[in-house]
Scaffold this motif. Structure first.
Motif, PDB file in Angstrom:
ATOM      1  N   LYS A  13       0.817  -1.215   0.000  1.00 37.89           N
ATOM      2  CA  LYS A  13       0.000   0.000   0.000  1.00 37.89           C
ATOM      3  C   LYS A  13       0.851   1.265   0.000  1.00 37.89           C
ATOM      4  N   VAL A  14       1.931   1.288   0.794  1.00 36.23           N
ATOM      5  CA  VAL A  14       2.787   2.475   0.864  1.00 36.23           C
ATOM      6  C   VAL A  14       3.412   2.750  -0.500  1.00 36.23           C
ATOM      7  N   GLY A  15       3.954   1.701  -1.111  1.00 36.29           N
ATOM      8  CA  GLY A  15       4.550   1.863  -2.430  1.00 36.29           C
ATOM      9  C   GLY A  15       3.542   2.321  -3.462  1.00 36.29           C
ATOM     10  N   TRP A  16       2.305   1.820  -3.362  1.00 38.75           N
ATOM     11  CA  TRP A  16       1.270   2.199  -4.318  1.00 38.75           C
ATOM     12  C   TRP A  16       0.876   3.662  -4.167  1.00 38.75           C
ATOM     13  N   TYR A  17       0.766   4.132  -2.921  1.00 39.17           N
ATOM     14  CA  TYR A  17       0.463   5.543  -2.695  1.00 39.17           C
ATOM     15  C   TYR A  17       1.585   6.438  -3.246  1.00 39.17           C
ATOM     16  N   CYS A  18       2.815   5.988  -3.085  1.00 34.34           N
ATOM     17  CA  CYS A  18       3.947   6.749  -3.642  1.00 34.34           C
ATOM     18  C   CYS A  18       3.928   6.726  -5.166  1.00 34.34           C
ATOM     19  N   LEU A  19       3.455   5.606  -5.730  1.00 33.00           N
ATOM     20  CA  LEU A  19       3.316   5.523  -7.177  1.00 33.00           C
ATOM     21  C   LEU A  19       2.298   6.551  -7.672  1.00 33.00           C
ATOM     22  N   LEU A  20       1.199   6.717  -6.940  1.00 31.82           N
ATOM     23  CA  LEU A  20       0.206   7.738  -7.278  1.00 31.82           C
ATOM     24  C   LEU A  20       0.805   9.137  -7.152  1.00 31.82           C
ATOM     25  N   LEU A  21       1.576   9.370  -6.099  1.00 31.01           N
ATOM     26  CA  LEU A  21       2.195  10.667  -5.880  1.00 31.01           C
ATOM     27  C   LEU A  21       3.135  11.044  -7.013  1.00 31.01           C
ATOM     28  N   CYS A  22       3.760  10.042  -7.610  1.00 40.12           N
ATOM     29  CA  CYS A  22       4.705  10.302  -8.691  1.00 40.12           C
ATOM     30  C   CYS A  22       4.028  11.001  -9.872  1.00 40.12           C
ATOM     31  N   PHE A  23       2.739  10.743 -10.089  1.00 36.23           N
ATOM     32  CA  PHE A  23       2.030  11.384 -11.196  1.00 36.23           C
ATOM     33  C   PHE A  23       2.003  12.901 -11.019  1.00 36.23           C
ATOM     34  N   LEU A  24       1.890  13.366  -9.769  1.00 31.78           N
ATOM     35  CA  LEU A  24       1.931  14.807  -9.500  1.00 31.78           C
ATOM     36  C   LEU A  24       3.302  15.368  -9.828  1.00 31.78           C
ATOM     37  N   CYS A  25       4.344  14.631  -9.458  1.00 29.46           N
ATOM     38  CA  CYS A  25       5.715  15.083  -9.731  1.00 29.46           C
ATOM     39  C   CYS A  25       6.020  15.083 -11.224  1.00 29.46           C
ATOM     40  N   GLU A  26       5.469  14.126 -11.950  1.00 26.52           N
ATOM     41  CA  GLU A  26       5.720  14.016 -13.389  1.00 26.52           C
ATOM     42  C   GLU A  26       5.076  15.148 -14.194  1.00 26.52           C
ATOM     43  N   SER A  27       4.002  15.692 -13.664  1.00 25.08           N
ATOM     44  CA  SER A  27       3.061  16.484 -14.449  1.00 25.08           C
ATOM     45  C   SER A  27       3.683  17.557 -15.329  1.00 25.08           C
ATOM     46  N   VAL A  28       4.601  18.335 -14.795  1.00 24.98           N
ATOM     47  CA  VAL A  28       5.135  19.477 -15.552  1.00 24.98           C
ATOM     48  C   VAL A  28       6.351  19.111 -16.397  1.00 24.98           C
ATOM     49  N   MET A  29       6.816  17.880 -16.301  1.00 21.09           N
ATOM     50  CA  MET A  29       8.117  17.554 -16.887  1.00 21.09           C
ATOM     51  C   MET A  29       8.153  17.668 -18.403  1.00 21.09           C
ATOM     52  N   PHE A  30       7.220  17.010 -19.101  1.00 21.35           N
ATOM     53  CA  PHE A  30       7.283  17.018 -20.562  1.00 21.35           C
ATOM     54  C   PHE A  30       7.218  18.435 -21.143  1.00 21.35           C
ATOM     55  N   PRO A  31       6.182  19.228 -20.837  1.00 21.38           N
ATOM     56  CA  PRO A  31       6.127  20.560 -21.440  1.00 21.38           C
ATOM     57  C   PRO A  31       7.282  21.461 -21.029  1.00 21.38           C
ATOM     58  N   THR A  32       7.760  21.298 -19.791  1.00 26.46           N
ATOM     59  CA  THR A  32       8.848  22.162 -19.324  1.00 26.46           C
ATOM     60  C   THR A  32      10.162  21.804 -20.006  1.00 26.46           C
ATOM     61  N   ILE A  33      10.481  20.519 -20.073  1.00 25.84           N
ATOM     62  CA  ILE A  33      11.702  20.105 -20.774  1.00 25.84           C
ATOM     63  C   ILE A  33      11.630  20.520 -22.236  1.00 25.84           C
ATOM     64  N   PHE A  34      10.473  20.304 -22.862  1.00 23.73           N
ATOM     65  CA  PHE A  34      10.285  20.647 -24.280  1.00 23.73           C
ATOM     66  C   PHE A  34      10.548  22.135 -24.511  1.00 23.73           C
ATOM     67  N   ALA A  35       9.935  22.980 -23.683  1.00 23.17           N
ATOM     68  CA  ALA A  35      10.090  24.429 -23.857  1.00 23.17           C
ATOM     69  C   ALA A  35      11.512  24.886 -23.540  1.00 23.17           C
ATOM     70  N   LEU A  36      12.133  24.328 -22.495  1.00 25.00           N
ATOM     71  CA  LEU A  36      13.507  24.696 -22.153  1.00 25.00           C
ATOM     72  C   LEU A  36      14.477  24.302 -23.267  1.00 25.00           C
ATOM     73  N   ALA A  37      14.242  23.137 -23.863  1.00 26.41           N
ATOM     74  CA  ALA A  37      15.118  22.679 -24.945  1.00 26.41           C
ATOM     75  C   ALA A  37      15.004  23.565 -26.177  1.00 26.41           C
ATOM     76  N   LEU A  38      13.830  24.168 -26.388  1.00 23.73           N
ATOM     77  CA  LEU A  38      13.616  25.033 -27.551  1.00 23.73           C
ATOM     78  C   LEU A  38      14.014  26.480 -27.312  1.00 23.73           C
ATOM     79  N   ARG A  39      14.349  26.814 -26.078  1.00 24.31           N
ATOM     80  CA  ARG A  39      14.523  28.217 -25.699  1.00 24.31           C
ATOM     81  C   ARG A  39      15.591  28.929 -26.521  1.00 24.31           C
ATOM     82  N   LYS A  40      16.662  28.229 -26.908  1.00 25.11           N
ATOM     83  CA  LYS A  40      17.774  28.904 -27.596  1.00 25.11           C
ATOM     84  C   LYS A  40      18.068  28.332 -28.988  1.00 25.11           C
ATOM     85  N   VAL A  41      17.062  27.743 -29.611  1.00 23.37           N
ATOM     86  CA  VAL A  41      17.324  27.133 -30.918  1.00 23.37           C
ATOM     87  C   VAL A  41      17.119  28.103 -32.078  1.00 23.37           C
ATOM     88  N   GLY A  42      16.644  29.317 -31.802  1.00 23.52           N
ATOM     89  CA  GLY A  42      16.524  30.332 -32.853  1.00 23.52           C
ATOM     90  C   GLY A  42      15.616  29.911 -33.982  1.00 23.52           C
TER      91      GLY A  42
END
Length: 404
Positions: free
Chosen positions: A312-341
């Motif tokens: 149960k503890v591991g499963w609750y932490c697995l659910l919590l990970c979704f909150l941590c993941e949430s901003v990663m894709f769009p943020t990495i994508f935008a940061l990677a494009l920031r200086k490509v001109g």
């Protein structure tokens, strides 16, 4: 920046309507990806295949990203963002409708082919929509704008497991109906985009730094190359977690498959969507790379608990990970494009190609699960989050020195 609308330029151009139309696409591909996580478990049960073999579902979809990303980029560079969107919607719709004959044939390989067609369509959509959102306003708001649009991607991730669980686990295992419905909806959306003209925005340099990037070349820009690697690893981690969420719930937490699909929908994906909406708001005050650092460290901690504390503890932490993941894709994508001109469309193609990471992690995790335990398989996403945290924490230094 704060005085201006998020989708309005200093010159007064307002991109609210195209932003709304493009944002609707984020929901559609979020649904397509998240229903795979239910499909994975469904095929394990109905076709009696191993977890390693069922991971081919994700492999063919994300493999489509690797194969189609550059052709999609060429379509967009030659014919514009709208052409990329239309191509993606048509392929997505056709692939979904192929599930109708697939249900009669009952062949796992035919289903894989249908999913590959869908994956090629999603590639075109993401190659067009992600960079298009970043330029619908001032450059300083690109990360916030993409996180806001990706919030509706999170809504699609909520609906996918819910609909999939309803049809596959509680509705007699009917795999054709949900795909027939979404196929018709997607083709209807394609008709709307065919009749609506989107403003075409050129990738013109906006700063001295970007002009220098144009001169030295895309692959010598460290913020882009390290961002490309980080995006590959993020998608690998996210796909692996989603693919085996139901397996972990049933094997380590004693939850039924149908109940786990509901938890994945409202629990995991609900936190995922809330995190993206909250992330867009938080980034008004805190730099995007700092938010990304905190989220990556939180995700790594969650994965550690999933591995060491199955139950149960591991499963609750697995659910919590979704909150941590949430901003990663769009943020990495935008940061990677920031200086490509002026390389934005080309750079976007390579970033979308990196989504092939989603084809790799489920197979590795499935192999580890079949050889050891499901909990141990989560060492793959743990490793990915550690590297992402390093990228985010060192982003400012990379920008200054252009060295990883």
């Amino acid at each position: 920046m704060e005085r201006n609308s998020l989708v309005k330029t200093k010159e007064g151009k307002n991109f609210l309507l195209p932003f709304i139309l493009i944002t609707s696409l984020f929901f559609l591909w979020g649904f397509a990806h998240s229903i795979l996580d239910v499909l994975n478990k469904h095929f394990q049960d109905t076709m009696e295949i191993t977890r390693t073999r069922s991971a081919l579902i994700q492999a063919v979809v994300y493999g489509g990203y690797f194969i189609m990303a550059l052709p999609a980029g060429n379509i967009i560079r030659r014919f514009g963002y709208r052409a990329g969107v239309l191509t993606g919607l048509v392929l997505y719709g056709i692939g979904a409708l192929l599930f109708i004959p697939g249900g009669r044939i009952g062949s796992f390989e035919f289903f894989l082919f249908s999913l590959f067609v869908i994956g090629c369509g999603l590639t075109c959509l993401e190659t067009a929509a992600n960079p298009y959102v970043t330029v619908l306003g001032e450059p300083e708001g690109s990360e916030r704008r993409l996180n806001l649009a990706q919030s509706f991607n999170g809504l699609g991730w909520i609906c996918g497991p819910l609909v999939g669980g309803l049809f596959l686990f509680a509705g007699g295992g009917d795999v054709s109906t949900p795909y027939a419905i979404i196929g018709c909806i997607v083709l209807a959306v394609a008709l709307i985009f065919f009749r609506v003209k989107l403003p075409e925005i050129e990738d013109s340099p906006t700063s001295h730094e970007e002009t220098e990037t144009d001169k030295k070349g895309l692959w010598k820009e460290a913020t882009f190359t390290f961002g490309l690697i980080s995006l590959f690893l993020y998608v690998a981690a996210q796909t692996g977690i989603n693919s085996f969420f139901i397996n972990y719930a049933t094997e380590a937490a004693g939850v039924s498959a149908h109940e786990a699909s509901v938890w994945l929908s409202f629990g995991g994906m609900g936190l995922f969507m809330a995190g993206r909406m909250g992330g867009s708001w938080i980034m008004r005050a805190i730099r995007a790379e700092k938010v990304l650092t905190g989220c990556a460290l939180g995700a790594a901690a969650s994965m550690t608990a999933v591995i060491l504390l199955p139950g149960k503890v591991g499963w609750y932490c697995l659910l919590l990970c979704f909150l941590c993941e949430s901003v990663m894709f769009p943020t990495i994508f935008a940061l990677a494009l920031r200086k490509v001109g002026g390389h934005k469309k080309r750079a976007s193609s390579f970033l979308i190609m990196s989504i092939v990471g989603g084809a790799v992690a489920p197979i590795l995790m499935g192999y580890i699960a079949d050889s050891s335990s499901m909990a141990t398989g989560f060492i793959i996403p743990l490793s990915c989050f550690v590297v992402i945290a390093i990228y985010a924490a060192r982003y400012g230094n990379i920008q200054k020195t252009n060295k990883i």
